[in-house]
Design a protein around this motif. Structure first.
Motif, PDB file in Angstrom:
ATOM      1  N   GLY A 323     -15.280   0.087  -4.891  1.00 21.08           N
ATOM      2  CA  GLY A 323     -15.646  -1.082  -4.572  1.00 21.08           C
ATOM      3  C   GLY A 323     -15.074  -2.079  -3.568  1.00 21.08           C
ATOM      4  O   GLY A 323     -15.442  -3.103  -3.364  1.00 21.08           O
ATOM      5  N   THR A 324     -14.161  -1.428  -2.857  1.00 23.94           N
ATOM      6  CA  THR A 324     -13.526  -1.885  -1.900  1.00 23.94           C
ATOM      7  C   THR A 324     -14.498  -2.119  -0.580  1.00 23.94           C
ATOM      8  O   THR A 324     -15.159  -1.419   0.045  1.00 23.94           O
ATOM      9  CB  THR A 324     -12.386  -1.088  -1.150  1.00 23.94           C
ATOM     10  OG1 THR A 324     -11.193  -0.678  -2.559  1.00 23.94           O
ATOM     11  CG2 THR A 324     -11.448  -1.674  -0.177  1.00 23.94           C
ATOM     12  N   ILE A 325     -14.421  -3.101   0.155  1.00 26.28           N
ATOM     13  CA  ILE A 325     -15.013  -3.536   1.232  1.00 26.28           C
ATOM     14  C   ILE A 325     -14.368  -2.687   2.440  1.00 26.28           C
ATOM     15  O   ILE A 325     -13.313  -3.036   2.906  1.00 26.28           O
ATOM     16  CB  ILE A 325     -15.095  -5.063   1.692  1.00 26.28           C
ATOM     17  CG1 ILE A 325     -15.839  -5.676   0.584  1.00 26.28           C
ATOM     18  CG2 ILE A 325     -15.777  -5.130   3.056  1.00 26.28           C
ATOM     19  CD1 ILE A 325     -15.834  -7.320   0.736  1.00 26.28           C
ATOM     20  N   ILE A 326     -14.879  -1.703   3.122  1.00 21.93           N
ATOM     21  CA  ILE A 326     -14.346  -0.964   4.287  1.00 21.93           C
ATOM     22  C   ILE A 326     -14.463  -1.775   5.538  1.00 21.93           C
ATOM     23  O   ILE A 326     -13.330  -1.856   6.199  1.00 21.93           O
ATOM     24  CB  ILE A 326     -15.178   0.313   4.311  1.00 21.93           C
ATOM     25  CG1 ILE A 326     -15.141   1.118   3.211  1.00 21.93           C
ATOM     26  CG2 ILE A 326     -14.559   0.909   5.627  1.00 21.93           C
ATOM     27  CD1 ILE A 326     -16.033   2.419   3.222  1.00 21.93           C
ATOM     28  N   THR A 327     -15.318  -2.361   5.816  1.00 16.84           N
ATOM     29  CA  THR A 327     -15.551  -3.345   7.034  1.00 16.84           C
ATOM     30  C   THR A 327     -16.837  -4.321   6.857  1.00 16.84           C
ATOM     31  O   THR A 327     -17.773  -3.807   6.035  1.00 16.84           O
ATOM     32  CB  THR A 327     -15.917  -2.538   8.306  1.00 16.84           C
ATOM     33  OG1 THR A 327     -15.648  -3.334   9.482  1.00 16.84           O
ATOM     34  CG2 THR A 327     -17.172  -1.700   8.457  1.00 16.84           C
ATOM     35  N   ALA A 328     -16.769  -5.566   7.344  1.00 17.60           N
ATOM     36  CA  ALA A 328     -17.690  -6.442   7.446  1.00 17.60           C
ATOM     37  C   ALA A 328     -18.019  -6.968   8.862  1.00 17.60           C
ATOM     38  O   ALA A 328     -16.995  -7.095   9.441  1.00 17.60           O
ATOM     39  CB  ALA A 328     -17.346  -7.530   6.422  1.00 17.60           C
ATOM     40  N   LYS A 383      -7.650   0.851   5.079  1.00 22.73           N
ATOM     41  CA  LYS A 383      -7.902   0.768   3.471  1.00 22.73           C
ATOM     42  C   LYS A 383      -9.196   1.087   3.357  1.00 22.73           C
ATOM     43  O   LYS A 383     -10.340   0.460   3.583  1.00 22.73           O
ATOM     44  CB  LYS A 383      -7.204  -0.223   3.012  1.00 22.73           C
ATOM     45  CG  LYS A 383      -7.168   0.025   1.624  1.00 22.73           C
ATOM     46  CD  LYS A 383      -6.329  -1.323   0.899  1.00 22.73           C
ATOM     47  CE  LYS A 383      -6.415  -1.424  -0.636  1.00 22.73           C
ATOM     48  NZ  LYS A 383      -5.669  -2.463  -1.399  1.00 22.73           N
ATOM     49  N   GLY A 384      -9.340   2.159   2.337  1.00 22.11           N
ATOM     50  CA  GLY A 384     -10.940   2.431   1.697  1.00 22.11           C
ATOM     51  C   GLY A 384     -11.598   3.539   2.604  1.00 22.11           C
ATOM     52  O   GLY A 384     -12.658   3.834   1.880  1.00 22.11           O
ATOM     53  N   MET A 385     -11.103   4.008   3.664  1.00 22.68           N
ATOM     54  CA  MET A 385     -11.710   5.184   4.362  1.00 22.68           C
ATOM     55  C   MET A 385     -11.385   6.433   3.377  1.00 22.68           C
ATOM     56  O   MET A 385     -10.181   6.478   3.051  1.00 22.68           O
ATOM     57  CB  MET A 385     -11.342   4.932   5.712  1.00 22.68           C
ATOM     58  CG  MET A 385     -11.725   3.928   6.414  1.00 22.68           C
ATOM     59  SD  MET A 385     -11.406   4.165   8.298  1.00 22.68           S
ATOM     60  CE  MET A 385     -12.125   2.910   9.070  1.00 22.68           C
ATOM     61  N   LEU A 417      -7.822   6.668   1.658  1.00 20.12           N
ATOM     62  CA  LEU A 417      -6.697   5.896   2.134  1.00 20.12           C
ATOM     63  C   LEU A 417      -6.479   4.505   1.286  1.00 20.12           C
ATOM     64  O   LEU A 417      -7.245   3.568   1.182  1.00 20.12           O
ATOM     65  CB  LEU A 417      -7.036   5.516   3.658  1.00 20.12           C
ATOM     66  CG  LEU A 417      -7.239   6.397   4.493  1.00 20.12           C
ATOM     67  CD1 LEU A 417      -7.246   6.085   5.758  1.00 20.12           C
ATOM     68  CD2 LEU A 417      -6.227   7.790   4.394  1.00 20.12           C
ATOM     69  N   VAL A 418      -5.078   4.347   0.900  1.00 24.74           N
ATOM     70  CA  VAL A 418      -4.879   3.175   0.062  1.00 24.74           C
ATOM     71  C   VAL A 418      -4.027   2.387   0.613  1.00 24.74           C
ATOM     72  O   VAL A 418      -3.924   1.153   0.194  1.00 24.74           O
ATOM     73  CB  VAL A 418      -4.349   3.714  -1.448  1.00 24.74           C
ATOM     74  CG1 VAL A 418      -5.443   4.421  -2.512  1.00 24.74           C
ATOM     75  CG2 VAL A 418      -3.017   4.584  -1.350  1.00 24.74           C
ATOM     76  N   GLU A 419      -3.231   2.755   1.376  1.00 27.40           N
ATOM     77  CA  GLU A 419      -2.192   2.105   2.140  1.00 27.40           C
ATOM     78  C   GLU A 419      -2.215   2.439   3.701  1.00 27.40           C
ATOM     79  O   GLU A 419      -1.862   3.563   3.829  1.00 27.40           O
ATOM     80  CB  GLU A 419      -0.761   1.930   2.063  1.00 27.40           C
ATOM     81  CG  GLU A 419      -0.540   1.265   0.134  1.00 27.40           C
ATOM     82  CD  GLU A 419      -0.737  -0.329   0.367  1.00 27.40           C
ATOM     83  OE1 GLU A 419      -0.602  -0.850   1.506  1.00 27.40           O
ATOM     84  OE2 GLU A 419      -1.279  -0.795  -0.625  1.00 27.40           O
ATOM     85  N   ALA A 425      -0.422   6.765   7.032  1.00 25.05           N
ATOM     86  CA  ALA A 425      -1.366   6.167   5.796  1.00 25.05           C
ATOM     87  C   ALA A 425      -0.787   7.130   4.674  1.00 25.05           C
ATOM     88  O   ALA A 425      -0.826   8.196   4.539  1.00 25.05           O
ATOM     89  CB  ALA A 425      -2.730   6.166   6.263  1.00 25.05           C
ATOM     90  N   GLU A 426      -1.021   6.408   3.695  1.00 24.01           N
ATOM     91  CA  GLU A 426      -0.759   6.737   2.163  1.00 24.01           C
ATOM     92  C   GLU A 426      -2.138   7.143   1.624  1.00 24.01           C
ATOM     93  O   GLU A 426      -3.072   6.073   1.687  1.00 24.01           O
ATOM     94  CB  GLU A 426       0.037   5.953   1.166  1.00 24.01           C
ATOM     95  CG  GLU A 426       1.448   5.669   1.707  1.00 24.01           C
ATOM     96  CD  GLU A 426       2.294   4.699   0.648  1.00 24.01           C
ATOM     97  OE1 GLU A 426       1.821   4.777  -0.450  1.00 24.01           O
ATOM     98  OE2 GLU A 426       3.262   4.240   1.049  1.00 24.01           O
ATOM     99  N   ALA A 427      -2.570   8.081   1.081  1.00 24.32           N
ATOM    100  CA  ALA A 427      -3.719   8.438   0.542  1.00 24.32           C
ATOM    101  C   ALA A 427      -3.852   8.916  -0.754  1.00 24.32           C
ATOM    102  O   ALA A 427      -3.131   9.926  -1.225  1.00 24.32           O
ATOM    103  CB  ALA A 427      -4.505   9.325   1.475  1.00 24.32           C
ATOM    104  N   SER A 428      -4.706   8.563  -1.721  1.00 25.19           N
ATOM    105  CA  SER A 428      -4.816   9.011  -3.094  1.00 25.19           C
ATOM    106  C   SER A 428      -5.668  10.553  -2.986  1.00 25.19           C
ATOM    107  O   SER A 428      -6.674  10.261  -2.269  1.00 25.19           O
ATOM    108  CB  SER A 428      -5.213   8.166  -4.052  1.00 25.19           C
ATOM    109  OG  SER A 428      -6.499   7.691  -3.892  1.00 25.19           O
ATOM    110  N   ILE A 429      -5.331  11.287  -3.851  1.00 21.87           N
ATOM    111  CA  ILE A 429      -6.149  12.503  -3.797  1.00 21.87           C
ATOM    112  C   ILE A 429      -7.492  12.401  -4.802  1.00 21.87           C
ATOM    113  O   ILE A 429      -7.176  12.088  -5.929  1.00 21.87           O
ATOM    114  CB  ILE A 429      -5.318  13.678  -4.292  1.00 21.87           C
ATOM    115  CG1 ILE A 429      -4.080  13.948  -3.315  1.00 21.87           C
ATOM    116  CG2 ILE A 429      -6.161  15.017  -4.429  1.00 21.87           C
ATOM    117  CD1 ILE A 429      -3.113  14.910  -3.997  1.00 21.87           C
TER     118      ILE A 429
END
Length: 447
Positions: A323-328, A383-385, A417-419, A425-429
């Motif tokens: 639900g994160t906004i990637i870009t606006a 973040k969010g990509m 990508l979370v941070e 970048a830190e990324a969750s799997i």
């Protein structure tokens, strides 16, 4: 009643899952074949490209799962698609490559058609609206009627010229001059009509300077980021304006080849099933729900606000996983014509394209639930990509020419990508492919 709603939601989800099946080469190949049946050659090509990014060679009896085998000829089918699109160069290239890997009668037939210069059945050009198509057809029909009338008049003149009456002959010469001028006028009209048609067909082709990268030059591993563009909320406007903006966004982003764009008809079906209304505002929570039902990675939603001073257009790209906004992005114009609004929507589409770049890099650290990548804000990541982790294998060599066409790739998993810092970048799997493990040195590419 509740059971009926649950079953309906499951049915819609099942359909969407089938449409956007997860990342196996044979899923993409089958989707490409379905698009071919509908004559949607462009979308079929995109699916076959996704297939060959994971399994390059054409050959019969390829195992998909268990004891299930399929005849797998993505290059051949791409060649057929390009043939129907009128792109003879790419059609020949892919058909010959298919023949070099594994000869087939179907590839031979289409190569023979190309050799004879045989044209495909005429299809409606992409990028032209139905109204524009009808207008062009009416203009063409009128020109054809005028041309036939002109030919009849020219024949009558020839008969007059043969007459013995000298006065009639002089009149016939004058008439011939008049008709010759008329013929030249019709030729100019036809030339202008063809130029207009060419301009309409090229509307989706954007100026190179407006784009910050070329999607076709970046490694593709499976499909690109899948995106559903939802109806725009129209404040002070009409449903026709909302529909036009949605259609223009879909067309522009599809032509850029950065995203896998969900078809408008399938979006409409899901929105209707969810009883959200076709033109009303959809809040982010409901939009994410629609995106999950559709089985896409992200959704776009936005609004059009018409006031006495002008028109404002806003759009947001939202990840359906979090639900994160990637870009606006937003745009404003004090001109309110449909063409001005269409230009704004194209401008926002280009900004979205540039804001979600296709970046490549490496895994530099692996932990049980996350990885560290060498890509950051300096490369346009945020973040969010999502990114795809993969490894390269052996070189793919053309069996006839010996040319190195690329390398085999094996998809290992996907991360979010979370941070994001400047250079890392830190990324969750999110997922790992069965039987695969992640390691330092693996390559990554933005999804």
């Amino acid at each position: 009643m509740k059971l009926k709603v649950i079953l309906l939601a499951l049915a819609v989800a099942l359909v969407a899952t089938t449409i956007y099946a997860a990342g196996k080469f044979y899923n993409y190949y089958e989707e490409g074949q379905e698009y071919m049946k509908r004559g949607d050659w462009d979308r079929a090509v995109e699916e076959f490209k996704a297939a060959v990014s994971l399994e390059f060679k054409d050959r019969p009896k390829v195992r998909t799962y268990g004891m299930h085998f399929v005849d797998y000829f993505p290059h051949r089918e791409m060649g057929v698609c390009y043939y129907n699109l009128g792109d003879t160069e790419n059609a020949t290239k892919h058909l010959q490559l298919s023949q070099a890997f594994s000869s087939s009668k179907r590839a031979q037939e289409y190569l023979a058609k190309l050799g004879r210069g045989e044209a495909p059945a005429q299809t409606v050009p992409t990028g032209i609206s139905r109204e524009e198509q009808e207008k062009l057809a009416r203009e063409k029909a009128q020109i054809e009627r005028d041309r036939k009338q002109l030919e009849e008049q020219m024949r009558a003149v020839e008969l007059k010229k043969k007459a013995q009456d000298e006065q009639a002959a002089r009149k016939a010469v004058e008439e011939e001059r008049r008709l010759t001028a008329e013929r030249e006028r019709l030729a100019r009209l036809e030339s202008e009509r063809m130029a207009k048609e060419k301009e309409m067909m090229s509307k989706g082709r954007l100026p190179t300077g407006a784009l910050t990268y070329d999607a076709s030059r970046v490694t593709q591993v499976g499909t690109r980021l899948s995106l559903a563009i939802l109806p725009f909320d129209s404040k002070g406007g009409t449903s026709e304006v909302s529909s036009m903006v949605q259609d223009n966004m879909i067309t522009t982003l599809y032509n850029l080849r950065r995203f896998k764009i969900m078809e408008r008809s399938k979006i409409d079906e899901i929105v209707k099933e969810q009883k959200l209304g076709m033109t009303g505002f959809i809040d982010p929570a409901k939009a994410v729900k629609v995106g999950k039902v559709a089985g896409v990675d992200a959704i776009m939603l936005g609004s059009i606000s018409s006031t006495a001073t002008g028109v404002a257009l806003t759009a947001r790209l939202i990840d359906t996983e979090t639900g994160t906004i990637i870009t606006a992005k937003d745009a404003f114009s004090d001109r309110t014509s449909l063409q001005d609004i269409k230009n704004m929507s194209q401008e926002i589409a280009i900004q979205m394209y540039n804001d979600v770049p296709l970046v490549e890099g490496y895994v530099i650290r692996v932990d049980p639930t996350q990885v560290i990548l060498d890509v950051g804000t300096n490369k346009g990541m945020r973040k969010g990509m999502k990114m795809v982790i993969y490894k390269e294998g052996d070189a793919i060599i053309h069996p006839a020419t010996g040319e190195i066409l690329g390398k085999t790739v094996t998809k290992l998993g996907e991360v979010l990508l979370v941070e994001v810092q400047e250079k890392m970048a830190e990324a969750s799997i999110l997922e790992k492919e069965q039987g695969q493990s992640l390691a330092v040195g693996n390559k990554v590419v933005a999804k």
